[in-house]
Design an enzyme around this catalytic site. Structure first.
Site, PDB file in Angstrom:
ATOM      1  N   LYS A   1       2.986  15.772  -9.680  1.00 23.51           N
ATOM      2  CA  LYS A   1       2.626  16.520  -8.490  1.00 23.51           C
ATOM      3  C   LYS A   1       2.584  19.064  -8.788  1.00 23.51           C
ATOM      4  CE  LYS A   1       3.648  14.420  -4.322  1.00 23.51           C
ATOM      5  NZ  LYS A   1       2.349  13.635  -4.063  1.00 23.51           N
TER       6      LYS A   1
ATOM      7  N   ASP B   1       6.335  -1.600  20.749  1.00 19.37           N
ATOM      8  CA  ASP B   1       7.336  -1.510  19.023  1.00 19.37           C
ATOM      9  C   ASP B   1       7.874  -2.260  18.577  1.00 19.37           C
ATOM     10  OD1 ASP B   1      10.066  -0.757  18.064  1.00 19.37           O
ATOM     11  OD2 ASP B   1      10.712  -0.362  20.130  1.00 19.37           O
TER      12      ASP B   1
ATOM     13  N   LYS C   1     -10.629   0.972  -6.661  1.00 19.82           N
ATOM     14  CA  LYS C   1     -11.626   2.014  -7.398  1.00 19.82           C
ATOM     15  C   LYS C   1     -12.822   1.646  -8.067  1.00 19.82           C
ATOM     16  CE  LYS C   1      -8.498   5.618  -6.821  1.00 19.82           C
ATOM     17  NZ  LYS C   1      -9.234   6.739  -6.083  1.00 19.82           N
TER      18      LYS C   1
ATOM     19  N   ASP D   1       6.429   6.059  -6.980  1.00 15.80           N
ATOM     20  CA  ASP D   1       5.460   6.438  -6.002  1.00 15.80           C
ATOM     21  C   ASP D   1       4.555   6.042  -6.596  1.00 15.80           C
ATOM     22  OD1 ASP D   1       4.293   7.386  -3.276  1.00 15.80           O
ATOM     23  OD2 ASP D   1       4.014   8.953  -4.576  1.00 15.80           O
TER      24      ASP D   1
ATOM     25  N   HIS E   1       0.287   2.712  -9.744  1.00 17.12           N
ATOM     26  CA  HIS E   1      -0.669   2.541  -9.476  1.00 17.12           C
ATOM     27  C   HIS E   1      -0.780   2.675 -11.248  1.00 17.12           C
ATOM     28  CE1 HIS E   1      -1.236   2.986  -5.711  1.00 17.12           C
ATOM     29  NE2 HIS E   1      -1.369   5.091  -5.694  1.00 17.12           N
TER      30      HIS E   1
END
Length: 479
Positions: free
Chosen positions: A328, A87, A176, A229, A234
């Protein structure tokens, strides 16, 4: 301190990232003989598992997410794994973790794949158990906060135990292959660098489009949104690699120094230079999908799409707009960079009826890794009614160009760099904070303007206002 670690501790070892990326990447590296023979991997999380149960968990993840041709020697890899329940919020248990880790012969790497709220108590626990010595490296998975203030709190907590040269902040896009190839394209070819400036480039587009919706990330995503996000990490990293000056060498300090200069040169985004959206029910590749509000189960003002026009205010890029777009439930999954060159100053073919188009460089990052340069060529013929020109693509499909090379998961490179101590493809604190400062200003502007997301149909390229954002400058999004 330079060393190849012989101990690796994975916090969050039963989580989604560990299943999909970390364990498969480590197994693939082991398959290729790239892990130190004496490397021991200790997984830890709240789940009450023993070594055998964790190895079974890892085996299932590998069989699901790692191609069969890269699973050779999987039994040997699984034997590297041990597990210690913990924990992370209490000091109890950290000494047991330290005992399980043992005394490294060379050094220890700790990978935190947990909620950011657990970073500070985890650091305290590691200090309590003596797992913060000079031969320990700390790796942090995003998100690193929700704004500049919380990011600084996290970084301060980590810095209390680890100096910057032993902190590795992951942005997996930097692992990448095509992202790294961007540096090779720019700095290993004399063809491009003399043209890589405002005199020859009209604008740059960066698109990160996803076909998926929430995909089990309901709580996190509704608190974050597309700007935090995707853009904060990115997309700004991609922008920095496109716009950076040539570093003096390919090492961590030189490369990251140049990226920071770009991030600090970003012009604050003005009113009318952003568009936000939220998807509604529609169809993706012929399959009906629900809207964001339906997936979430409530009404929300969180953006699932954002388009931004910005500038890098320095000598090289003065006056060149950078258009960023992410969302999205887009029609296709694609991450790409488009460099639109200016048209030639004078066409000698105009009198012959030929139209000339400007050259365009498209760098595909995912799902396909390729580089395409459009060039003008003459259409074959006798030209009795005038000369005809056509834009033709010069394609470099990376998998075909390097057919004998192994195509690797981004985390393979990053985990190997962590174990060996190479920070070049990791994000420095001043980079993170420069990114957050710019993002926070955008969010403050949205609040001041009372801006709420426009709706768009799933399977489209976002709100129509995003098209207008570019078209008012005479620019069309590359699709």
């Amino acid at each position: 301190m330079s060393f190849t670690a012989d101990r690796l501790v994975l916090f969050g070892a039963t989580g989604d990232l560990a299943q999909r990326m970390l364990l498969p990447s480590l197994c693939a590296l082991d398959h290729d003989g790239l892990l130190a023979p004496d490397l021991k991997i200790v997984g830890t999380a709240r789940s009450d598992l023993d070594d055998g149960a964790f190895r079974n968990f890892a085996r299932e993840a590998l069989e699901k997410y790692l191609p069969a041709n890269r699973r050779g020697g999987m039994a040997d890899f699984l034997n590297r794994l041990t597990y210690q329940p913990l924990d992370a919020t209490t000091l109890e248990g950290y000494e047991d973790l330290a005992a399980r880790v043992g005394e490294p012969a060379r050094g220890l790497c700790i990978f935190l794949s947990t909620a950011p709220s657990l970073f500070e108590p985890t650091i305290r626990g590691l200090q309590h158990a003596g797992l913060d010595g000079p031969n320990v490296r700390m790796c942090l998975e995003k998100p690193l906060g929700t704004d500049l203030e919380t990011s600084r709190e996290i970084n301060d907590a980590v810095a209390a135990a680890f100096p910057e040269e032993r902190i590795f902040r992951i942005d997996h896009y930097l692992g990448k292959e095509t992202v790294q190839n961007l540096l090779a394209l720019r700095f290993a070819n004399i063809l491009f660098e003399p043209l890589w400036n405002a005199a020859h480039i009209e604008h740059v587009q960066i698109t990160v489009a996803e076909t998926v919706g929430l995909e089990g990330r309901v709580a996190f995503y509704d608190d974050a949104g597309a700007l935090r996000d995707m853009v904060q990490n990115h997309m700004l990293q991609l922008l920095a690699l496109v716009a950076m000056e040539p570093p003096g060498s390919f090492d961590a300090t030189a490369v990251r120094d140049e990226k920071v200069k770009v991030l600090r040169s970003l012009r604050p985004v003005a009113e009318g230079e952003t568009v936000t959206g939220q998807y509604r029910a529609g169809a993706i590749q012929g399959e009906a999908v629900p809207g964001y509000d339906e997936e979430l189960g409530k009404v929300s003002d969180t953006e699932t799409f954002v388009a931004i026009k910005t500038h890098v205010d320095n000598w090289r890029w003065k006056g060149v707009p950078f258009y960023l777009r992410t969302g999205k439930r887009m029609p296709e999954r694609v991450t790409e960079i488009v460099v639109q060159f200016r048209c030639i100053p004078h066409s000698i073919f105009e009198g012959k009826g030929a139209k000339v188009q400007a050259n365009k460089l498209v760098i595909g990052i995912q799902p396909e890794e390729n580089i395409t340069l459009s060039l003008m060529a003459k259409v074959p013929g006798l030209d009795r009614e005038g000369i005809r020109l056509r834009s033709v693509p010069l394609n470099i499909a990376m998998p075909h160009a390097f057919s004998g090379a192994v195509r690797r998961i981004a985390y393979e490179r990053l985990l190997l760099d962590l174990l060996e101590g190479d920070q070049t493809l990791f994000v420095r604190r001043d980079e993170v904070e420069a990114q957050w400062e710019w993002i926070d200003a955008i969010r403050a502007g949205w609040t001041a303007q009372g801006l709420t997301p426009r709706t768009y149909t799933s399977g489209s390229w976002g709100p129509s206002a995003a098209i207008a954002l570019a078209e008012r400058d005479g620019v069309t999004w590359h699709e």
